[in-house]
Design an enzyme around this catalytic site. Structure first.
Site, PDB file in Angstrom:
ATOM      1  CB  ALA A 189     -43.172-123.410  50.902  1.00 50.68           C
ATOM      2  CB  CYS A 318     -33.754-122.438  59.950  1.00 50.08           C
ATOM      3  SG  CYS A 318     -33.725-122.189  58.166  1.00 50.08           S
TER       4      CYS A 318
END
Length: 392
Positions: A189, A318
């Site tokens: 996702a 990230c």
């Protein structure tokens, strides 16, 4: 639609909005599927506060999104001054403390609200706050200007293109999936990298997308519906290995036998400290920050078993913490003698950080992205590429 055709479509939209001062649209070498939009000219980002305009207050998540060029969707609106009319220009602020009462009608007075830009009202107060049984959806305020310099064009993602940060695109290019292969996206996702994988494979082969959230998988389905090679499953990837199953020709669904995949992308859950812009941070305690490497290691254990000998594993985050980036790679090299670190090309980021247990040679094989990057000013991101040795 071809990249060039989409480029022309995008340029037309920018010219219609900004005229002769519209930002340039350009491509990147070695990434033929990518189009970039330059920031707006400095003159167009000089947005000053007009005290005569009514005010709209948004939460910090919504505020960060509009600084990336989004419009304001109804769920992000915390307050709107009374009598704001349709098409009226308003000043938009973010509430940094979370103390603004939802639905407030008076001007929110706080030293910790930050001006973000101006917008045009598309939904009035009664539409936003009067129906608690059915919360409003859609664009509530269309941004006309913001202080970041990113063109406020809303979500350009559609059936022809997806908005993504550059490091996320590079990440899939580093994985280098090929037509006919079996590829696993372990934490898929919202599905942008999954669809990019299928595109690079010409939709030939098998792409398995796993995520442990049913709602996130449901939100992915429309994006992935056009690809026959992709199958998505609600599944916990820390339990993706079925060690007692023998390898089989067709993969019906998780868990999977060892050695089932040619390439695996482990874009791991992380602290997200590389995301930009950020107007607030939800991590308030060190123990929360230190919890991420544990889940990352558990996922890594599964990934190594699922990868066939000779296969490729890409690990990405990230975030910017050493513990979740270089230290995790160092742990993996110590833990799994069958893995070797290889050059994460194509290279758009800078080298990793050389640490006591992560030498300079290894640091040059990984990629680290950030605001002071060698080639680009991006979000904080980390990419490492491994190859599993072939059994002798």
């Amino acid at each position: 639609m071809s990249v060039e055709a989409f480029r022309e479509k995008l340029e037309e939209k920018l010219v219609a909005r900004y005229g002769q001062e519209s930002p340039k649209v350009y491509g990147l070498p070695k990434l033929p599927e990518v189009l970039c939009i330059e920031p707006l000219a400095a003159r167009l980002t000089e947005v000053s506060v007009d005290p005569n305009l009514k005010e709209v207050i948004v939460d910090t998540c919504c505020g960060a999104a509009l600084l990336r060029g989004a419009h304001i969707y109804a769920p992000g609106v915390l307050a709107m001054e009374s009598n704001a009319q349709l098409q009226e220009l308003v000043s938009v602020y973010a509430d940094l403390t979370g103390k603004c009462k939802r639905g407030s009608v008076t001007r929110y007075s706080s030293s910790e609200k930050i001006f973000l830009g101006t917008g045009k009202v598309l939904m009035q107060r009664y539409q936003l706050f009067n129906n608690l049984d059915k919360p409003a959806s859609g664009i509530a305020v269309e941004m006309q200007s913001n202080v970041s310099g990113v063109p406020p064009l809303g979500d350009l993602s559609n059936e022809d293109a997806l908005l993504q940060n550059l490091p996320s695109i590079v990440c899939v290019r580093v994985l280098n999936p090929q037509p006919g292969e079996r590829v696993l996206d372990m934490c898929a996702a919202p599905g942008n990298k999954t669809s990019h994988i299928a595109e690079l494979m010409c939709d030939q082969g098998s792409v398995v997308a796993l995520d442990n959230s049913a709602s996130r998988v449901r939100s992915m389905v429309p994006k992935l519906a056009g690809y026959k090679s992709i199958t998505a499953h609600v599944f916990d990837s820390t339990k993706a290995v079925a060690p007692d199953l023998a390898p089989r020709g067709e993969l019906s669904g998780p868990p999977f036998p060892c050695g089932s995949f040619d390439r695996i992308l482990l874009d791991a859950p992380c602290s997200g400290l590389g995301n930009r812009p950020q107007l607030s941070c939800s991590i308030k305690q060190a123990k929360v920050l230190h919890s991420y490497p544990n889940i990352q290691r558990r996922l890594f254990l599964q990934a190594v078993q699922l990868l066939r000998p000779g296969g490729t594993l890409v690990y990405s985050t990230c975030t910017v913490t050493e513990e979740e980036c270089e230290c995790l790679v160092s742990w993996a090299l110590r833990k799994f003698s069958e893995l070797r670190l290889v050059d994460a090309t194509p290279r758009w980021g800078g080298p990793g950080l050389p640490l006591p247990d992560f030498n300079e040679t290894n640091s040059r094989l990984v990629q680290r992205f950030g605001p002071s990057g060698e080639n680009s000013d991006t979000v904080g991101f980390f990419i490492a590429k491994f190859q599993k040795k072939i059994n002798e």
